[in-house]
Design a protein around this motif. Structure first.
Motif, PDB file in Angstrom:
ATOM      1  N   HIS A 132       3.154   6.096  -4.499  1.00 51.38           N
ATOM      2  CA  HIS A 132       4.203   5.086  -3.716  1.00 51.38           C
ATOM      3  C   HIS A 132       4.275   5.725  -2.826  1.00 51.38           C
ATOM      4  N   HIS A 136       3.681   4.580   1.485  1.00 52.12           N
ATOM      5  CA  HIS A 136       5.181   4.418   3.053  1.00 52.12           C
ATOM      6  C   HIS A 136       4.193   5.370   3.713  1.00 52.12           C
ATOM      7  N   ASP A 155      13.114   5.253   0.425  1.00 50.63           N
ATOM      8  CA  ASP A 155      13.088   3.969  -0.374  1.00 50.63           C
ATOM      9  C   ASP A 155      14.182   4.410  -1.198  1.00 50.63           C
ATOM     10  N   ASP A 338       8.595  -2.808   0.029  1.00 51.05           N
ATOM     11  CA  ASP A 338       7.492  -1.693  -0.616  1.00 51.05           C
ATOM     12  C   ASP A 338       6.635  -3.022  -0.242  1.00 51.05           C
TER      13      ASP A 338
HETATM   14 FE   LIG Z   1       9.307   1.777  -1.729  1.00 44.51          FE
END
Ligand SMILES: [Fe+2]
Length: 614
Positions: A132, A136, A155, A338
């Motif tokens: 993830h 990003h 995040d 996201d």
């Molecule tokens: Fe995220």
């Protein structure tokens, strides 16, 4: 991978099943289309599989899913499941109830992503996964103007990671440091968002907007009891105060006790204490961001910074990084949440997996101004207008600018729908509502009669890039409205003693500058610089407004009402126009006057009620 001469390579990136689902399509590495599912489904923050966003991307390229070379997914579902499982095991039996609620969903949809993706897409080719925060980081670095840069992602949580520092160079990036669940700056901010009665994952902006009304009198308590913040920006959160690990709420009873009461009810009044809490968590968040940025600078030894992850949407914090941080230049992915990870995973596949070279764009970036969504031809718009029987006039581009600029100067509010829709949360002059920033009545009119939202929230200015320093204390590009800076003192007004003594929401009553609609109570503004290279139509409108009025600034707020996603199609725009007090609507080359619309045009006040609890 070898590239077949003449046949372009297509990579589809997908972000889904958590919040703000999105799709992004690369053709030979170039970002050609990207959109969030919410814009099509009209469900804000839609987390379902982005079926319509995918369809839009494929249609844009004129291909079917069988032409895709790769599909990328923005996180590793099994790693995420492992984190959920371990968390529940660690706190059992406390989190058992929420585990029982989450587990079947995970087993059904999320763990079997591969199967779901193939089924949804009708696609049999390779599916690749990134972590993830890697997605990003990729979304922050690859489209940036830098050959090499430090990358900071922050995040709520990905699989395990909640923040990361990487080094990007050429066509790859390397993660150097990570902070792990449950210590998360995003979740800490969201916990206060929840406690202040706003919706988690969308109300964070309201907390940031509320902060300037308050004093940071709880900051010491937060440092002492909530967060153990180290010099390098890493930290531990006192988990006794939170409930997000296993409960169904963000904060625990101990949190309520520490801050002197239960969470604010969403429809309740905003007190000075709420504002002080907002200011306090904002100040703490900025300190974490500054320390993490200093560490990123130290460990990479580089002078440029790229950022992504939901916390990078904290434009007040970004403004401080710009002024007080160690970096010479900062570039932030406009879809920092996201949704942007769909773009990140696709680019990671292109550059890392397919080993394709990357050349930074130098002055600009590779986002095309973030105008990556659907557009509608004048032919299609006219067909729509005729189908609903809406009266309109067609104008040449110049005549439209002249007319709209004079309507704005007469304090009319304009719905401005032009070109490709923005990718990311901000409206940047493609799906915007515009007004005259000099009007002392504009902020209230737009908040209460058009957006149907809290009167405390300020509006953002769009400013001609070449006039930026005439109005604001900032001299860097901010095309994505991600930096906050102060109004230049030449435009500020001296307040009377009586105005100075106002507190809380009453501060709104004082006109602080000659651009009151975009001046927050602390003289700050969330700036969008407008550039002819990326949006010449909007730039020319601003130029014409400047020619007529001398003012090179407009109020720019997103084209939606409270609780709704930004409009996507002419039909969405027309519906929003008819249901609010927007005075005129521009759809491509057409101008619609509210006064000439059919009688059913009366604003639908039920919207106000419907979204009152948002
Ligand atoms: Fe995220």
């Amino acid at each position: 991978m070898t590239q077949t001469r003449g046949k372009p390579q297509y990579i589809l990136g997908i972000s889904a099943y958590y919040h703000d689902s999105a799709a992004c399509l690369l053709r030979d590495g170039a970002i050609i289309a990207a959109a969030q599912e919410e814009r099509f489904s009209r469900k804000k923050g839609d987390s379902d599989f982005p079926r319509q966003a995918v369809e839009y991307c494929l249609n844009f390229a004129g291909i079917g899913s069988n032409s895709l070379d790769f599909v990328g997914f923005y996180d590793k579902p099994l790693l995420k499941f492992e984190r959920l499982l371990e968390t529940y095991m660690a706190i059992a039996p406390r989190g058992f109830r929420s585990f029982l609620m989450a587990a079947p969903l995970w087993m059904k949809d999320k763990v079997h992503i591969d199967r779901s993706l193939r089924k949804e897409l009708g696609y049999a080719g390779p599916v690749l996964y990134s972590e993830h925060h890697e997605a990003h980081a990729a979304s922050a670095f690859f489209p940036s103007p830098f050959d090499q840069a430090a990358i900071l992602t922050m995040d709520g949580v990905g699989e395990w990671t909640t923040a990361s520092i990487s080094r990007g160079e050429g066509n790859d990036l390397e993660i150097l440091e990570e902070l792990h669940w449950p210590d998360s700056i995003g979740l800490l901010y969201s916990a206060f968002t929840y406690y202040l009665g706003f919706k988690v994952n969308s109300g964070e902006y309201k907390v940031m907007g509320l902060a300037p009304y308050g004093e940071p009198r709880f900051a010491d308590t937060i440092y002492r009891e909530v967060i153990d913040l180290r010099e390098d920006g890493s930290f531990r959160l006192n988990q006794r105060l939170f409930d997000y690990m296993g409960g169904l709420t963000m904060t625990s009873a101990a949190f309520d006790q520490l801050f002197g009461g239960p969470p604010r009810k969403p429809e309740g009044p905003l007190t000075q204490r709420d504002m002080d809490l907002a200011r306090s968590i904002q100040v703490v968040c900025e300190e974490v961001m500054l320390r993490m940025a200093r560490t990123a600078h130290r460990v990479t030894g580089l002078d440029d910074l790229c950022m992504a992850g939901g916390v990078a949407l904290n434009c007040v914090g970004n403004g401080r990084l710009l002024r007080e941080g160690p970096f010479k230049r900062i570039w932030i992915q406009p879809a920092a949440g996201d949704a942007g990870a769909a773009l990140g995973v696709a680019q990671l596949i292109w550059h890392r997996h397919a080993a394709q070279p990357r050349s930074a764009c130098g002055a600009g970036d590779a986002m095309n101004g973030s105008y990556l969504g659907p557009e509608f031809s004048d032919l299609a718009i006219e067909e729509f207008l005729q189908s609903v029987g809406a009266p309109y006039i067609a104008l040449s581009r110049d005549a439209l600018h002249t007319r709209v600029a004079s309507l704005l100067a007469e304090e009319n509010v304009i719905g401005w729908f032009d070109g490709r829709m923005e990718f990311g949360p901000r409206a940047l002059g493609a799906r915007s509502i515009l007004g005259d920033p000099r009007s002392p009545r504009m902020q209230q009119k737009m908040n209460l009669k058009i957006k149907f939202r809290e009167g405390f929230r300020p509006f953002a200015p769009s400013v001609l890039r070449d006039r930026l320093t005439d109005y604001f204390e900032m001299d860097v590009d901010s095309p994505y409205m991600l930096f906050v800076a102060q109004i230049d003192p030449r435009h500020r007004r001296v307040l009377t003693a009586e105005q100075e003594s106002l507190s809380g929401i009453d501060k709104l009553q004082a006109l602080r500058s000659d651009l009151p609609a975009i001046t927050h109570v602390d003289y700050s503004a969330r700036i969008q610089t407008v550039h002819p290279e990326t949006n010449s139509n909007y730039y020319d409108l601003l130029k014409e407004f400047e020619r007529q009025t001398g003012c090179g600034v407009l109020v720019n707020t997103s084209f939606n009402v409270r609780g709704e996603p930004i409009v996507c199609t002419p039909a969405d725009a027309y519906r929003c126009f008819m249901a609010t007090n927007i005075d005129f609507l521009v759809l491509g080359g057409f101008l619609l006057d509210k006064a000439s619309q059919p009688v059913t045009a009366a604003p639908d006040q039920s919207w106000q009620h419907e979204y009152a609890l948002d």
